[in-house]
Design a protein around this motif. Sequence first.
Motif: not given
Length: 57
Positions: A29-32, A36-39, A44-46
Amino acid sequence: MLPCQTSCPDYCAGCHKDCARWKTIQQETRARQQAKKAYLNYYWQLCGLIVRQCKAR
């Protein structure tokens, strides 16, 4: 309610604190969530970059 509570044959009250299956579920769950946060952060930056470029014209 714990997600493993209904499907785990070894469930007893408080067992999730020492359960290897529960720790695996938590890690997945933490890895998922981190993925998602990295995605979302990447896009968001793009999108922010594109908006700044459009405003600069």
